[in-house]
Design an enzyme around this catalytic site. Structure first.
Site, PDB file in Angstrom:
ATOM      1  N   GLU A 109     -18.122   9.919   8.665  1.00 55.47           N
ATOM      2  CA  GLU A 109     -17.155   8.853   8.991  1.00 55.47           C
ATOM      3  C   GLU A 109     -17.686   7.541   8.417  1.00 55.47           C
ATOM      4  OE1 GLU A 109     -14.068   8.119  10.836  1.00 55.47           O
ATOM      5  OE2 GLU A 109     -14.681   6.201   9.956  1.00 55.47           O
ATOM      6  N   ASP A 158      -9.801  14.517   7.844  1.00 55.48           N
ATOM      7  CA  ASP A 158      -9.084  13.875   8.956  1.00 55.48           C
ATOM      8  C   ASP A 158      -9.033  12.383   8.660  1.00 55.48           C
ATOM      9  OD1 ASP A 158      -8.011  13.016  11.293  1.00 55.48           O
ATOM     10  OD2 ASP A 158      -9.650  13.695  12.580  1.00 55.48           O
ATOM     11  N   SER A 159      -8.243  12.035   7.660  1.00 59.32           N
ATOM     12  CA  SER A 159      -8.236  10.656   7.157  1.00 59.32           C
ATOM     13  C   SER A 159      -7.254   9.788   7.931  1.00 59.32           C
ATOM     14  CB  SER A 159      -7.820  10.663   5.687  1.00 59.32           C
ATOM     15  OG  SER A 159      -6.463  11.013   5.587  1.00 59.32           O
TER      16      SER A 159
HETATM   17  N1  SPD Z   1      -0.298   8.008  10.770  1.00 61.12           N
HETATM   18  C1  SPD Z   1      -1.363   8.663  11.402  1.00 61.12           C
HETATM   19  C2  SPD Z   1      -2.295   9.391  10.507  1.00 61.12           C
HETATM   20  C3  SPD Z   1      -3.595   9.549  11.178  1.00 61.12           C
HETATM   21  C4  SPD Z   1      -4.302  10.746  10.829  1.00 61.12           C
HETATM   22  N2  SPD Z   1      -5.652  10.756  11.329  1.00 61.12           N
HETATM   23  C5  SPD Z   1      -5.772  10.510  12.704  1.00 61.12           C
HETATM   24  C6  SPD Z   1      -7.160  10.563  13.180  1.00 61.12           C
HETATM   25  C7  SPD Z   1      -7.252  11.306  14.452  1.00 61.12           C
HETATM   26  N3  SPD Z   1      -8.458  12.020  14.554  1.00 61.12           N
END
Ligand code: SPD
Length: 277
Positions: A109, A158-159
């Site tokens: 992260e 997980d962006s």
């Molecule tokens: N528009 C929301 C996109 C977010 C995707 N990632 C969320 C992180 C949660 N772990």
């Protein structure tokens, strides 16, 4: 008692906003990378917002975190080493740790403040981050995959949305680096936004991942606080076919099941068209 008239609104485009009534602002800061806010909402519990976009809420986070994790982890026969890029709140890590086969879960992260805020305000989501199998690296995920060739069975991207620090996580070069960081039977899954709002992005990521990996697959889940509620994930797989996945081997999921796994790949024709064109 009068109700608060404080609202969080996510501006989705010039014609569309998502609004959540706020009881209280719990935290606001500008980190090195983005703005970070935590609110207590009237309907969805606590809400984490990065750069003005909803990341997660107490009430519906399980959908996203189960679906970004368990689809790949049930498709792979024996996932031992798993990497999450982004995902500093820890929700994907919590789900990964439900798999007995997992020996090591790395979280890469870029923004350590997201990890800290999640531990403070979302202890249920961050609950896995102190597990001995977890290695939290506050680092650039792109650099991390470039430096770790051939190490992982599964990589989850997980962006945040494709603006600011996350832009590079939607690039074809990055998918090549993810491919190199995976073992010969590895699988990646990336969150790829809403078919209603981000059709062009889905077309591009699906094409790029399909060119980099032997096979690519799009699947859907329904997340009330994300723009339009309909959300997509794109899987790149070197060998395994998600339609041949094992039956659900974890207990206690609230959205993911053997049946939901299969159903998630059934795409409405307008979504199917996006990935065929
Ligand atoms: N528009 C929301 C996109 C977010 C995707 N990632 C969320 C992180 C949660 N772990």
């Amino acid at each position: 008692m009068t109700r608060s008239e404080l609202w969080f609104t996510e501006q989705q485009n010039s014609n569309l906003k998502l609004g959540l009534r706020i009881n209280k602002t719990l935290h606001s800061e500008q980190t090195e990378f983005q703005s970070l806010d935590v609110y207590e909402t009237a309907e969805y519990g606590k809400l984490l917002v990065l750069d003005g976009c909803v990341m997660t809420t107490d009430r519906d986070e399980f959908v996203y975190h189960e679906m970004i994790s368990h689809v790949a982890l049930h498709t792979h026969a024996n996932p031992k080493n798993v990497l999450v890029i982004g995902g500093g709140d820890g929700g994907a890590i919590r789900e990964i740790l439900k798999h007995e086969s997992v020996e090591r879960a790395v979280l890469a992260e870029i923004d350590g403040r997201v990890v800290a805020a999640s531990k403070e305000y979302f202890p249920g989501i961050a609950s896995g981050l102190s597990d001995p199998r977890v290695d939290v690296q506050v680092t650039d995920g792109i650099q991390y995959v470039n430096d770790h060739a051939g190490e992982f069975d599964v990589i989850l991207v997980d962006s945040t949305d494709p603006v600011g620090p996350a832009v590079g996580l939607f690039a074809k070069d990055f998918y090549h680096a993810v491919h190199r960081a995976l073992k010969p039977d590895g699988i990646m899954v990336a969150q790829t936004e809403s078919p209603f709002m981000n059709a062009n992005l889905i077309q591009k990521t699906s094409r790029d991942i399909g060119e980099v990996f032997k096979n690519s697959y799009l699947y859907l889940a329904y997340i009330p606080t994300y723009p339009t509620g309909m959300w997509s994930f794109t899987m790149g797989s070197k060998q395994y076919d998600p339609h041949q996945a094992s039956a659900c081997r974890v207990a206690g999921t609230k959205y993911y099941s053997t049946e939901v796994h299969q159903a998630a790949f059934a795409l409405p024709p307008f979504v199917q068209e996006l990935i065929q064109s």
